[in-house]
Design an enzyme around this catalytic site. Structure first.
Site, PDB file in Angstrom:
ATOM      1  N   HIS A 189       5.680  -0.223  -2.694  1.00  0.00           N
ATOM      2  CA  HIS A 189       5.184   0.552  -4.280  1.00  0.00           C
ATOM      3  C   HIS A 189       5.380   2.120  -3.806  1.00  0.00           C
ATOM      4  O   HIS A 189       4.639   2.802  -4.608  1.00  0.00           O
ATOM      5  CB  HIS A 189       3.853   0.064  -4.198  1.00  0.00           C
ATOM      6  CG  HIS A 189       3.646  -1.345  -4.861  1.00  0.00           C
ATOM      7  ND1 HIS A 189       2.621  -2.205  -4.716  1.00  0.00           N
ATOM      8  CD2 HIS A 189       4.587  -2.107  -5.332  1.00  0.00           C
ATOM      9  CE1 HIS A 189       2.669  -3.270  -5.202  1.00  0.00           C
ATOM     10  NE2 HIS A 189       4.055  -3.449  -5.490  1.00  0.00           N
ATOM     11  N   ASN A 229       0.902  -1.180   0.017  1.00  0.00           N
ATOM     12  CA  ASN A 229      -0.165  -0.095   0.004  1.00  0.00           C
ATOM     13  C   ASN A 229       0.952   1.115   0.033  1.00  0.00           C
ATOM     14  O   ASN A 229       1.983   1.203   0.723  1.00  0.00           O
ATOM     15  CB  ASN A 229      -0.952  -0.057   1.336  1.00  0.00           C
ATOM     16  CG  ASN A 229      -2.004  -1.140   1.326  1.00  0.00           C
ATOM     17  OD1 ASN A 229      -2.203  -1.630   0.091  1.00  0.00           O
ATOM     18  ND2 ASN A 229      -2.249  -1.638   2.442  1.00  0.00           N
ATOM     19  N   VAL A 230       0.363   2.307  -0.494  1.00  0.00           N
ATOM     20  CA  VAL A 230       1.022   3.557  -0.732  1.00  0.00           C
ATOM     21  C   VAL A 230       0.482   4.371   0.647  1.00  0.00           C
ATOM     22  O   VAL A 230       1.148   5.500   0.389  1.00  0.00           O
ATOM     23  CB  VAL A 230       0.759   4.310  -2.094  1.00  0.00           C
ATOM     24  CG1 VAL A 230       1.556   3.365  -3.197  1.00  0.00           C
ATOM     25  CG2 VAL A 230      -0.546   4.751  -2.363  1.00  0.00           C
ATOM     26  N   THR A 289      -3.918  -9.183   0.823  1.00  0.00           N
ATOM     27  CA  THR A 289      -3.392  -9.396  -0.740  1.00  0.00           C
ATOM     28  C   THR A 289      -3.113 -10.955  -0.930  1.00  0.00           C
ATOM     29  O   THR A 289      -3.270 -11.901  -0.262  1.00  0.00           O
ATOM     30  CB  THR A 289      -1.905  -9.052  -0.656  1.00  0.00           C
ATOM     31  OG1 THR A 289      -1.493  -8.829  -2.050  1.00  0.00           O
ATOM     32  CG2 THR A 289      -1.165  -9.721   0.235  1.00  0.00           C
ATOM     33  N   SER A 290      -3.529 -11.210  -2.364  1.00  0.00           N
ATOM     34  CA  SER A 290      -3.692 -12.532  -3.066  1.00  0.00           C
ATOM     35  C   SER A 290      -2.166 -13.286  -2.788  1.00  0.00           C
ATOM     36  O   SER A 290      -1.261 -12.783  -2.957  1.00  0.00           O
ATOM     37  CB  SER A 290      -4.072 -12.299  -4.347  1.00  0.00           C
ATOM     38  OG  SER A 290      -4.241 -13.838  -5.096  1.00  0.00           O
TER      39      SER A 290
END
Length: 231
Positions: A105, A88-89, A177-178
């Site tokens: 990221h 996450n940002v 998250t996957s």
């Protein structure tokens, strides 16, 4: 003896805080096509659009608050060695009190040189009092000041320190998250064979069955309550 706990968090971590991310079912973020606002090509084509988009998103982030899941992760630092690796940002982990956060990221609260995003001399932290960048503003090296975000298609420089952290984990917890997509699947493979692996996600988990992963099929906060109980 303190346990080394590594968290890998994705979009589902911030859902309860009301902060939207790129990877929704419609492939849009705040009704903008990803290719327009989250790729290098989009930045080159219209840096003003991209700058204004992140300005608006940043204002929303400064209003967002960490949820109980974020806070429970931060509280574990009192008894354990905790590293948070996030896709996450947002800065919600930091807002909750986490002190060792690796952003894969990038970070929405920062801007940087568009010539070399990771040149620390030109990375600026924005604040709630001053969250916007005027389009056309230059970094110290004369290039346009751009969001400190890893655009789609760009390399992920922080993946190596993240992998090193995972290699030392006694416990690894993946949240929201996957396990089918990178970097989540790739980082999981760096965990020691003896490490305990957990996935907190309300959706069904498929793939990566080569390691035993305990799946807590629930949201981030509820799942973190269970993790704290087990630890």
């Amino acid at each position: 003896m303190k346990k080394k706990i590594v968290f890998l968090t994705g979009a589902g971590m911030s859902v309860e805080s009301g902060f939207k991310t790129f990877r929704g079912n419609d492939g849009l973020w705040e009704n903008y096509p990803v290719e327009k606002v989250a790729t290098h090509e989009g930045w080159e084509a219209d840096p003003t659009l991209v700058t204004n988009f992140y300005n608006s998103l940043r204002r929303k982030l400064f209003d967002a608050q960490p949820n109980e899941g974020h806070r429970l992760i931060a509280q574990l630092e009192e008894k354990h060695d905790v590293v948070v690796v996030t896709q996450n940002v947002d800065n919600l982990h930091e807002k909750a009190g986490s002190t060792n956060v690796i952003h894969l990221h990038g970070e929405l609260t920062k801007v940087c040189s568009s010539r070399d995003a990771y040149d620390s001399r030109y990375i600026r932290e924005l604040t709630a009092d001053n969250p916007e960048v005027e389009p056309g503003t230059l970094a110290g090296d004369g290039s346009l000041l751009r969001p400190f975000i890893v655009f789609f298609g760009e390399s992920v420089p922080m993946i190596e320190p993240a992998a090193r952290a995972v290699m030392e984990a006694d416990v690894m917890v993946v949240i929201g998250t996957s396990l089918n997509v990178y970097p989540a699947a790739g980082l999981l493979s760096y965990a020691p064979q003896e490490a305990e692996l957990f996935l907190i996600d309300p959706d069904e988990a498929v793939g990566n069955t080569y390691r035993h992963v305990t799946h807590l099929q629930m949201g981030a906060s509820e799942g973190m309550k269970r993790i704290v109980e087990m630890l």
